[in-house]
Design a protein around this motif. Structure first.
Motif, PDB file in Angstrom:
ATOM      1  N   PRO A   1       0.802  -1.234   0.000  1.00  0.00           N
ATOM      2  CA  PRO A   1       0.000   0.000   0.000  1.00  0.00           C
ATOM      3  C   PRO A   1       0.829   1.275   0.000  1.00  0.00           C
ATOM      4  O   PRO A   1       0.358   2.312  -0.434  1.00  0.00           O
TER       5      PRO A   1
ATOM      6  N   GLN B   1     -13.039  -2.619  -0.834  1.00  0.00           N
ATOM      7  CA  GLN B   1     -11.799  -2.380  -0.105  1.00  0.00           C
ATOM      8  C   GLN B   1     -12.078  -2.001   1.345  1.00  0.00           C
ATOM      9  O   GLN B   1     -11.189  -2.071   2.194  1.00  0.00           O
TER      10      GLN B   1
ATOM     11  N   THR C   1     -12.908  -5.884   4.997  1.00  0.00           N
ATOM     12  CA  THR C   1     -11.672  -6.671   5.082  1.00  0.00           C
ATOM     13  C   THR C   1     -11.880  -8.089   4.602  1.00  0.00           C
ATOM     14  O   THR C   1     -11.043  -8.648   3.882  1.00  0.00           O
TER      15      THR C   1
ATOM     16  N   ARG D   1     -12.119  -8.011   0.805  1.00  0.00           N
ATOM     17  CA  ARG D   1     -10.852  -7.588   0.201  1.00  0.00           C
ATOM     18  C   ARG D   1      -9.839  -8.733   0.214  1.00  0.00           C
ATOM     19  O   ARG D   1      -9.224  -9.059  -0.806  1.00  0.00           O
ATOM     20  N   LEU D   2      -9.691  -9.370   1.370  1.00  0.00           N
ATOM     21  CA  LEU D   2      -8.762 -10.494   1.461  1.00  0.00           C
ATOM     22  C   LEU D   2      -9.261 -11.679   0.638  1.00  0.00           C
ATOM     23  O   LEU D   2      -8.474 -12.382  -0.003  1.00  0.00           O
TER      24      LEU D   2
ATOM     25  N   TRP E   1      -8.369 -11.147  -3.013  1.00  0.00           N
ATOM     26  CA  TRP E   1      -6.963 -11.429  -3.287  1.00  0.00           C
ATOM     27  C   TRP E   1      -6.705 -12.936  -3.260  1.00  0.00           C
ATOM     28  O   TRP E   1      -5.926 -13.460  -4.064  1.00  0.00           O
TER      29      TRP E   1
ATOM     30  N   ALA F   1      -0.288 -10.024  -1.902  1.00  0.00           N
ATOM     31  CA  ALA F   1      -1.152  -8.884  -1.615  1.00  0.00           C
ATOM     32  C   ALA F   1      -1.768  -9.015  -0.227  1.00  0.00           C
ATOM     33  O   ALA F   1      -1.915  -8.020   0.490  1.00  0.00           O
TER      34      ALA F   1
ATOM     35  N   ASP G   1      -1.086  -6.435   3.035  1.00  0.00           N
ATOM     36  CA  ASP G   1      -2.242  -5.631   3.442  1.00  0.00           C
ATOM     37  C   ASP G   1      -2.071  -5.170   4.889  1.00  0.00           C
ATOM     38  O   ASP G   1      -2.346  -5.916   5.831  1.00  0.00           O
TER      39      ASP G   1
ATOM     40  N   ASP H   1      -3.745  -2.984   6.503  1.00  0.00           N
ATOM     41  CA  ASP H   1      -4.981  -2.617   7.184  1.00  0.00           C
ATOM     42  C   ASP H   1      -5.661  -3.808   7.845  1.00  0.00           C
ATOM     43  O   ASP H   1      -6.625  -3.638   8.597  1.00  0.00           O
TER      44      ASP H   1
ATOM     45  N   LYS I   1      -6.279 -12.180   8.674  1.00  0.00           N
ATOM     46  CA  LYS I   1      -5.630 -12.853   7.554  1.00  0.00           C
ATOM     47  C   LYS I   1      -5.460 -14.353   7.773  1.00  0.00           C
ATOM     48  O   LYS I   1      -5.196 -15.096   6.827  1.00  0.00           O
TER      49      LYS I   1
END
Length: 437
Positions: A98, A168, A171, A174-175, A178, A186, A190, A192, A198
């Motif tokens: 980012p 985005q 979370t 977004r994850l 990816w 990515a 990340d 954030d 994650k």
């Protein structure tokens, strides 16, 4: 130093020169830049760059040839515009954090950063719908439908239009986006998202690219016993990750019970998304147990389910399992055709993570259950291409270190369930899982 696309001049601006592009050359390169590291078949590129027209496949080849020549003229590494054997083309670009720093490699840095900045700039556009919980739920449902029906292009549209869909800001989505394009770099970059947010994707990726089955199981056990995973991921880990670990570790008794419990729970709780997966996993169990007659019987049942839920990931998996059944029965030609068909369905979906998972399943079966080197050779080559492109060995070491450092240790007073040794079965109201007795 890399290069950038000059939209106003429709040109490549490199370290040596500014090279003008023809309109279709520019559109093709811009499309590949906006989908870095993703392979596309020629017909997909034709649809994206020549919509409503009737060019031939050779058109793509000619434009790729000219783009490589012009990239070289601009002083860029034209080899990054890669031919994917038996599939099509992709543009290999580095992952960018980012903060705009290249995480890995430096090819086309300026082009990739320009795309990143364009993406970030679009966040400044306020869409009042993004504050509406109902709209956010609709976007989530759209994402899940795209996953079920193998519509990777739809996932890309959600990801690339943040001002409209706001993915985005979510979370989880977004994850997940990816993950579906197979970009673990990515996810790692990340900043954030927390490690806990994650963790499911880190565990899953290590599970499929690492070579230590026992260590993968130990990591899952630490995550499940500590209840650190979000509720739905906790459930998914118990229902699918654990049985898969048991299969790979040769604990077929535990795998059989776990799969039976998952299917019974899915039916009882009406988890429609789990039912076809559980039925297909039951077929895989019988293949590992070498009960090929029972595998065939359960495959018929699973395929009947797919007439109700014709999801592309499950259709591809059914084709792969049928191919493995033919392999077990010595019909190599039919096996090869069915295995290739299944993998092609997954490539067509544009969801790379599904390709990685099923390729690993094929190679495990054709190496550890049946030793069929001739049949596995083309799939080993596909895996090698993916591994080289995405640096599986390096990623596996990085993930192993990260998971070992951040996952909570096993508690000494942990209660072991008989069917899931070392795993506490969730009973809280927000995790609706009932294990049948």
């Amino acid at each position: 130093m890399g290069w950038r696309l000059d939209e106003d001049a429709q040109a490549i601006q490199g370290r040596d020169a500014v090279v003008p592009l023809l309109p279709k050359e520019f559109r093709l390169l811009a499309f590949l830049c906006s989908h870095p590291n993703q392979a596309f078949r020629r017909e997909q590129l034709l649809d994206a760059v020549w919509p409503g027209e009737t060019p031939v496949d050779r058109t793509v080849d000619d434009h790729v040839y000219r783009l490589r020549r012009k990239l070289s003229m601009a002083g860029a590494d034209a080899s990054a515009l890669q031919t994917v054997r038996g599939h099509g083309y992709r543009l290999a670009l580095p992952s960018v954090a980012p903060n705009g720093q290249v995480v890995r490699g430096d090819f086309a840095r300026s082009a990739q950063i320009a795309l990143d900045l364009s993406f970030q700039a679009s966040l400044s556009t306020d869409n009042p719908l993004l504050a509406d919980p109902m709209y956010r739920d609709q976007v989530r449902q759209m994402f899940y439908q795209y996953v079920l029906f193998g519509h990777g292009v739809g996932i890309d549209i959600l990801r690339e239009n943040p001002a409209i869909f706001g993915i985005q800001r979510d979370t989880e989505l977004r994850l997940g986006a990816w993950d579906k394009c197979g970009d673990m770099r990515a996810i790692l970059a990340d900043s954030d998202a927390t490690f806990t947010e994650k963790s499911f994707w880190l565990l899953s990726y290590y599970h499929h690219i690492g070579n230590d089955e026992a260590k993968a199981w130990a990591f899952w056990r630490r995550a499940i016993e500590s209840y650190m995973l979000p509720a739905h991921h906790h459930l998914e880990a118990i229902c699918f990750a654990l049985p898969d670990c048991y299969l790979r570790l040769g604990r077929l008794d535990l795998a059989r019970q776990a799969i039976s419990d998952t299917l019974a729970t899915s039916l009882a709780m009406d988890y429609a998304g789990y039912i076809p997966l559980a039925k297909l996993q039951a077929v895989e169990l019988e293949l590992h147990a070498r009960d090929f007659a029972e595998a065939k019987r359960k495959l018929v049942i699973a395929k009947e389910q797919l007439t109700i839920t014709p999801w592309q990931r499950e259709l591809a998996n059914a084709s792969i399992l049928e191919g493995l059944l033919h392999a077990a029965r010595g019909d190599g030609r039919a096996a090869d055709a069915l295995l290739r068909r299944g993998i092609q369905l997954l490539w067509d979906s544009g969801i790379v993570s599904h390709v990685i998972i099923r390729l690993r399943d094929i190679l495990f079966f054709l190496t550890r259950v049946l030793d069929l080197p001739e049949l596995r050779r083309p799939f080993s080559a596909m895996w090698a291409d993916l591994s080289n492109e995405r640096d599986f060995p390096g990623l596996a070491k990085e993930l192993e270190h990260l998971l070992d450092r951040h996952l909570p240790p096993l508690r000494e007073d942990s209660i072991s369930a008989e069917r899931y040794p070392g795993v506490i079965v969730p009973v809280s109201s927000d995790i609706p899982l009932t294990i049948p007795k």
